[in-house]
Motif scaffolding. Structure first.
Motif, PDB file in Angstrom:
ATOM      1  N   THR A 182       0.844  -1.187   0.000  1.00  0.00           N
ATOM      2  CA  THR A 182       0.000   0.000   0.000  1.00  0.00           C
ATOM      3  C   THR A 182       0.882   1.240   0.000  1.00  0.00           C
ATOM      4  O   THR A 182       2.082   1.168   0.272  1.00  0.00           O
ATOM      5  CB  THR A 182      -0.940   0.028   1.222  1.00  0.00           C
ATOM      6  N   MET A 183       0.285   2.374  -0.309  1.00  0.00           N
ATOM      7  CA  MET A 183       0.989   3.652  -0.285  1.00  0.00           C
ATOM      8  C   MET A 183       0.297   4.577   0.702  1.00  0.00           C
ATOM      9  O   MET A 183      -0.933   4.672   0.711  1.00  0.00           O
ATOM     10  CB  MET A 183       1.034   4.287  -1.671  1.00  0.00           C
ATOM     11  N   GLN A 184       1.093   5.236   1.516  1.00  0.00           N
ATOM     12  CA  GLN A 184       0.577   6.144   2.530  1.00  0.00           C
ATOM     13  C   GLN A 184       1.136   7.541   2.311  1.00  0.00           C
ATOM     14  O   GLN A 184       2.285   7.705   1.869  1.00  0.00           O
ATOM     15  CB  GLN A 184       0.945   5.658   3.939  1.00  0.00           C
ATOM     16  N   LEU A 185       0.327   8.541   2.624  1.00  0.00           N
ATOM     17  CA  LEU A 185       0.756   9.933   2.582  1.00  0.00           C
ATOM     18  C   LEU A 185       1.344  10.300   3.940  1.00  0.00           C
ATOM     19  O   LEU A 185       0.642  10.284   4.953  1.00  0.00           O
ATOM     20  CB  LEU A 185      -0.424  10.844   2.248  1.00  0.00           C
ATOM     21  N   LEU A 186       2.636  10.616   3.963  1.00  0.00           N
ATOM     22  CA  LEU A 186       3.302  10.933   5.229  1.00  0.00           C
ATOM     23  C   LEU A 186       2.985  12.347   5.678  1.00  0.00           C
ATOM     24  O   LEU A 186       2.483  12.566   6.773  1.00  0.00           O
ATOM     25  CB  LEU A 186       4.821  10.740   5.082  1.00  0.00           C
ATOM     26  N   ASP A 187       3.291  13.335   4.850  1.00  0.00           N
ATOM     27  CA  ASP A 187       3.020  14.725   5.207  1.00  0.00           C
ATOM     28  C   ASP A 187       3.071  15.572   3.942  1.00  0.00           C
ATOM     29  O   ASP A 187       3.451  15.102   2.863  1.00  0.00           O
ATOM     30  CB  ASP A 187       4.020  15.250   6.250  1.00  0.00           C
ATOM     31  N   ARG A 189       4.477  19.404   2.847  1.00  0.00           N
ATOM     32  CA  ARG A 189       5.263  20.568   3.244  1.00  0.00           C
ATOM     33  C   ARG A 189       5.460  21.476   2.042  1.00  0.00           C
ATOM     34  O   ARG A 189       5.997  21.047   1.014  1.00  0.00           O
ATOM     35  CB  ARG A 189       6.629  20.141   3.800  1.00  0.00           C
ATOM     36  N   ARG A 190       5.013  22.702   2.161  1.00  0.00           N
ATOM     37  CA  ARG A 190       5.191  23.739   1.137  1.00  0.00           C
ATOM     38  C   ARG A 190       4.715  23.264  -0.242  1.00  0.00           C
ATOM     39  O   ARG A 190       5.390  23.415  -1.248  1.00  0.00           O
ATOM     40  CB  ARG A 190       6.650  24.177   1.068  1.00  0.00           C
ATOM     41  N   GLY A 191       3.538  22.658  -0.238  1.00  0.00           N
ATOM     42  CA  GLY A 191       2.946  22.221  -1.483  1.00  0.00           C
ATOM     43  C   GLY A 191       3.505  20.943  -2.057  1.00  0.00           C
ATOM     44  O   GLY A 191       3.099  20.534  -3.150  1.00  0.00           O
ATOM     45  N   VAL A 192       4.413  20.297  -1.349  1.00  0.00           N
ATOM     46  CA  VAL A 192       5.023  19.039  -1.808  1.00  0.00           C
ATOM     47  C   VAL A 192       4.530  17.910  -0.915  1.00  0.00           C
ATOM     48  O   VAL A 192       4.615  17.992   0.307  1.00  0.00           O
ATOM     49  CB  VAL A 192       6.562  19.127  -1.777  1.00  0.00           C
ATOM     50  N   GLN A 193       4.021  16.867  -1.531  1.00  0.00           N
ATOM     51  CA  GLN A 193       3.460  15.732  -0.801  1.00  0.00           C
ATOM     52  C   GLN A 193       4.483  14.601  -0.758  1.00  0.00           C
ATOM     53  O   GLN A 193       5.043  14.217  -1.782  1.00  0.00           O
ATOM     54  CB  GLN A 193       2.171  15.250  -1.478  1.00  0.00           C
ATOM     55  N   PHE A 267      -1.053   2.556  -5.738  1.00  0.00           N
ATOM     56  CA  PHE A 267      -0.908   4.004  -5.596  1.00  0.00           C
ATOM     57  C   PHE A 267      -1.960   4.577  -4.650  1.00  0.00           C
ATOM     58  O   PHE A 267      -3.098   4.109  -4.586  1.00  0.00           O
ATOM     59  CB  PHE A 267      -1.039   4.691  -6.953  1.00  0.00           C
ATOM     60  N   HIS A 268      -1.554   5.636  -3.960  1.00  0.00           N
ATOM     61  CA  HIS A 268      -2.489   6.410  -3.139  1.00  0.00           C
ATOM     62  C   HIS A 268      -3.406   7.209  -4.060  1.00  0.00           C
ATOM     63  O   HIS A 268      -2.977   7.661  -5.132  1.00  0.00           O
ATOM     64  CB  HIS A 268      -1.692   7.339  -2.216  1.00  0.00           C
ATOM     65  N   PRO A 269      -4.664   7.430  -3.685  1.00  0.00           N
ATOM     66  CA  PRO A 269      -5.557   8.197  -4.571  1.00  0.00           C
ATOM     67  C   PRO A 269      -5.065   9.603  -4.879  1.00  0.00           C
ATOM     68  O   PRO A 269      -5.397  10.149  -5.938  1.00  0.00           O
ATOM     69  CB  PRO A 269      -6.884   8.231  -3.792  1.00  0.00           C
ATOM     70  N   VAL A 270      -4.267  10.187  -4.000  1.00  0.00           N
ATOM     71  CA  VAL A 270      -3.791  11.554  -4.206  1.00  0.00           C
ATOM     72  C   VAL A 270      -2.469  11.571  -4.972  1.00  0.00           C
ATOM     73  O   VAL A 270      -2.080  12.614  -5.501  1.00  0.00           O
ATOM     74  CB  VAL A 270      -3.654  12.265  -2.845  1.00  0.00           C
ATOM     75  N   PHE A 271      -1.804  10.430  -5.054  1.00  0.00           N
ATOM     76  CA  PHE A 271      -0.498  10.386  -5.712  1.00  0.00           C
ATOM     77  C   PHE A 271      -0.660  10.675  -7.200  1.00  0.00           C
ATOM     78  O   PHE A 271      -1.460  10.040  -7.888  1.00  0.00           O
ATOM     79  CB  PHE A 271       0.156   9.022  -5.497  1.00  0.00           C
ATOM     80  N   SER A 272       0.122  11.620  -7.715  1.00  0.00           N
ATOM     81  CA  SER A 272       0.020  12.049  -9.104  1.00  0.00           C
ATOM     82  C   SER A 272       1.362  11.854  -9.797  1.00  0.00           C
ATOM     83  O   SER A 272       2.410  12.215  -9.258  1.00  0.00           O
ATOM     84  CB  SER A 272      -0.411  13.517  -9.194  1.00  0.00           C
ATOM     85  N   LEU A 273       1.310  11.317 -11.000  1.00  0.00           N
ATOM     86  CA  LEU A 273       2.523  11.135 -11.787  1.00  0.00           C
ATOM     87  C   LEU A 273       2.916  12.390 -12.544  1.00  0.00           C
ATOM     88  O   LEU A 273       4.083  12.551 -12.913  1.00  0.00           O
ATOM     89  CB  LEU A 273       2.330   9.987 -12.781  1.00  0.00           C
ATOM     90  N   THR A 274       1.964  13.268 -12.794  1.00  0.00           N
ATOM     91  CA  THR A 274       2.199  14.393 -13.691  1.00  0.00           C
ATOM     92  C   THR A 274       2.480  15.700 -12.989  1.00  0.00           C
ATOM     93  O   THR A 274       3.058  16.617 -13.586  1.00  0.00           O
ATOM     94  CB  THR A 274       0.983  14.588 -14.597  1.00  0.00           C
ATOM     95  N   GLY A 276       4.495  16.564 -10.556  1.00  0.00           N
ATOM     96  CA  GLY A 276       5.874  16.866 -10.193  1.00  0.00           C
ATOM     97  C   GLY A 276       6.050  17.305  -8.756  1.00  0.00           C
ATOM     98  O   GLY A 276       7.129  17.767  -8.380  1.00  0.00           O
ATOM     99  N   THR A 277       5.023  17.168  -7.926  1.00  0.00           N
ATOM    100  CA  THR A 277       5.090  17.591  -6.522  1.00  0.00           C
ATOM    101  C   THR A 277       4.959  16.415  -5.563  1.00  0.00           C
ATOM    102  O   THR A 277       4.773  16.633  -4.363  1.00  0.00           O
ATOM    103  CB  THR A 277       3.984  18.614  -6.226  1.00  0.00           C
ATOM    104  N   CYS A 278       5.031  15.191  -6.048  1.00  0.00           N
ATOM    105  CA  CYS A 278       4.939  14.003  -5.186  1.00  0.00           C
ATOM    106  C   CYS A 278       6.337  13.419  -5.008  1.00  0.00           C
ATOM    107  O   CYS A 278       7.071  13.243  -5.986  1.00  0.00           O
ATOM    108  CB  CYS A 278       3.992  12.969  -5.798  1.00  0.00           C
ATOM    109  N   ARG A 279       6.688  13.123  -3.786  1.00  0.00           N
ATOM    110  CA  ARG A 279       8.039  12.684  -3.452  1.00  0.00           C
ATOM    111  C   ARG A 279       8.011  11.289  -2.817  1.00  0.00           C
ATOM    112  O   ARG A 279       7.082  10.927  -2.097  1.00  0.00           O
ATOM    113  CB  ARG A 279       8.704  13.665  -2.473  1.00  0.00           C
TER     114      ARG A 279
END
Length: 624
Positions: A182-187, A189-193, A267-274, A276-279
């Motif tokens: 599974t994929m989890q959203l940690l935090d 910060r400044r518009g970067v997930q 993938f997490h539902p919020v995770f985006s490939l396009t 450029g703000t997902c880390r």
């Protein structure tokens, strides 16, 4: 045709005028034009009508009516339109909206209408979904019929209905079921997930079995594990390397695509490939498989002849961790940009990142960026002013590159089968001393660049452009310019040792020229395909259970017993005290008793067969 229309329309016009109006609107006709035609048709049918009106209608020939009918309808439709309530609405606003939508949907019209502002206003590492599909690139090269062939009817019967961006599932793959990733959203910060993959307990158990299979050094154990767990990512990565070593490129590529499919399903539902703000943090072992699968996939795409798709995957890897760049794709992105002819992207990357990343200190950027400017200057569709500026920048940057990295020129010419002139060959600045005096770390970077991109320099036009700049650099060196001394000082200071991500990139790239230059501390340790050179500051979320370590100074009797009973330990663990020592002694006694019982059963079941006796005396003599 106009006569037939005039015969059919009056009845409809007289009986149901509202209905006919709606039909004309849907067919693209106009109310006023249809009204005129209905009048003309009615005049043609009536025999006792008004004579003056008949004379006026008769003066207009049928041919003129047929020629002027369609232009009149189109012109009037642009002006007015009647809605269901009978009110007249201007169509100017609707036309503006339609034209804007057409420009947005058509990718060819957007750059022309806005002067390239649309493409440049996007983020630098913006990823387009359509460029992640290699079939789209192959269609542009060879056409849809050549690429798809007879696959179109098969797609209707495909059992996988879920649409994926990274890879397309195949009918030959096992049916997918949740693997425990599974994929989890940690935090944020400044518009970067910041995201991370997580392994559930079931997947952890499979991971432990995989590590045991790797230590056994038998690929068949990994195959057996994949039969039970067909979407275990690390097993797919490791087995892909085995298939590639056995020259089974198709199976190796298929296994990598299956690994990407398994990870994308998690993938997490919020995770985006396009965006450029997902880390993703490479220090976490759960995230490394995604980095490695993407890198191996883009390498297959580049070999397959899809450099534009490979460049998009390279941008995706860089966007996952642009600060650390764990796989050092900056050493590769320039080559893919040149192969895909994305010269504007490469120059933009250099301009935006040079101030804080010092890209000019990497040999690949130092030579590829001026080459990109040269190709831009050769495009005749560009304005002359822009082409001249590109030529000036290319000349300035290639001279700086030759001064900063003189050891690149001679190997590059050698790979291109170009013989330098006497002045260049005899000058010590580009001679053998330039290659011997450079540090091993710099030698790895230059060897990697020459081995990878030398084919791009074989163009005669490129060599003709390079030659005068080489002579200009020699004149600068002979004049003892301060810039030459400064570059030599930088080479001695900045390239003492290469970071770990560069070693990791060289291992994954498998360039013979660069792999031969790796230091002994890297080549002496085992490198696994599922995790080459793990970071020294890894963030471990779960640990592998410790296995019982066997002493190295065991006797032959102990090794024989363990071959029959793997859990047997003759020497015991004398380091335990108290209860641990008693438990160890008890386990030892039980192991010995089980071993002796097994040996007694084995000896009791052994039956010796006597040799067959024959009356022939010659045969008896053979046994003596």
């Amino acid at each position: 045709i106009p006569a037939e229309e005039s015969e059919d329309e009056p009845a409809a016009g007289e009986e149901r005028p509202d209905t006919r109006l709606g039909q004309q609107d849907t067919a693209g006709g106009d109310h006023e034009g249809s009204k005129d035609r209905s009048k003309e048709g009615a005049v043609a049918e009536e025999t006792d009508g008004d004579g003056q009106r008949e004379g006026q209608e008769a003066e207009q020939p049928d041919q003129t009516l047929a020629m002027n009918n369609k232009p009149r309808k189109k012109k009037k439709k642009r002006k007015t339109k009647k809605n269901s309530a009978g009110e007249t609405v201007e169509d100017n606003d609707l036309e503006d909206i339609d034209s804007l939508l057409e420009r947005i949907e058509d990718p060819r019209l957007a750059p022309q209408s806005q002067g390239g502002i649309t493409a440049d206003s996007r983020p630098l590492l913006y990823v387009e979904h359509r460029n992640l599909n290699p079939e789209n690139e192959l269609k542009r090269y060879f056409g849809a019929r050549a690429v798809l062939g007879d696959q179109r009817p098969r797609q209707r019967q495909r059992q996988y209905v879920r649409s994926m961006w990274l890879t397309a599932p195949k009918n030959t793959w096992p049916r997918y079921s949740k693997t425990g990733i599974t994929m989890q959203l940690l935090d944020t910060r400044r518009g970067v997930q910041h995201f991370t993959f997580e392994h559930h307990r079931e997947y952890q158990q499979v991971q432990f079995k995989f590590l045991d299979a790797v230590e056994s050094m038998d690929p068949n154990n990994i195959v057996l594990l994949l039969q039970m767990n067909p979407y275990h990512v690390d097993s797919l990565l490791q087995l892909s390397d085995v298939c590639r070593m056995q020259e089974d490129q198709e199976m190796a590529r298929d296994l990598i695509e299956r690994a990407l499919y398994s990870l994308e399903c998690a993938f997490h539902p919020v995770f985006s490939l396009t965006s450029g703000t997902c880390r993703l943090d490479y220090r976490r072992p759960e995230n490394r498989a995604f980095f490695l699968a993407l890198f191996k996939h883009l390498m297959f795409l580049e070999k397959r002849g899809c450099p534009r798709t490979a460049l998009e995957f390279c941008k995706l890897i860089l966007s996952l961790d642009p600060e650390n760049d764990p796989l050092c794709v900056l050493l590769l992105i320039d080559f893919l940009s040149l192969r895909a002819r994305e010269y504007t992207f490469l120059t933009r990357l250099f301009q935006e990142w040079e101030s804080h990343r010092n890209l000019s200190q990497l040999p690949n950027f130092a030579f590829s960026v001026p080459l990109a400017y040269f190709f831009l200057s050769q495009q005749e569709e560009r304005p002359e002013l822009e082409r001249s500026q590109a030529r000036e920048r290319a000349a300035r940057l290639i001279q700086l590159a030759l001064i900063m990295f003189p050891s690149v020129l001679m190997p590059l010419l050698d790979h291109c089968s170009v013989q330098p002139d006497a002045r260049v060959a005899s000058h010590p600045f580009f001679g053998l001393n330039a290659q011997i005096s450079q540090s091993p770390a710099l030698n790895q970077l230059t060897s990697l660049y020459v081995g990878r991109t030398h084919a791009l320099w074989k163009d005669p036009a490129v060599m003709a452009w390079l030659e005068p700049h080489v002579h200009e650099v020699l004149r600068t060196v002979d004049a003892q310019d301060a810039l030459v001394q400064e570059a030599e000082h930088k080479r001695k200071i900045r390239y003492q040792s290469a970071p770990r991500n560069i070693y990791r990139h060289i291992i994954l790239s498998e360039m013979k020229e660069a792999t031969a230059a790796l230091p002994l501390e890297v080549t002496s340790q085992p490198v696994m395909g599922f995790d080459p050179l793990p970071p020294l500051d890894s963030i471990v979320s779960y640990n592998r259970p410790e296995r019982t370590s066997h002493p190295s100074n065991e006797s032959s009797l102990s090794l024989f017993f363990r071959s029959l009973l793997p859990n047997f330990n003759l020497q015991g663990d004398i380091r335990h005290d108290g209860d641990d020592e008693a438990r160890a002694a008890q386990d030892l006694n039980q192991g010995v008793n089980r071993l002796m019982a097994a040996m007694r059963d084995m000896l009791a079941n052994i039956q010796f067969q006597e040799p067959p006796h024959d009356d022939n005396p010659e045969g008896d003599g053979d046994w003596d």
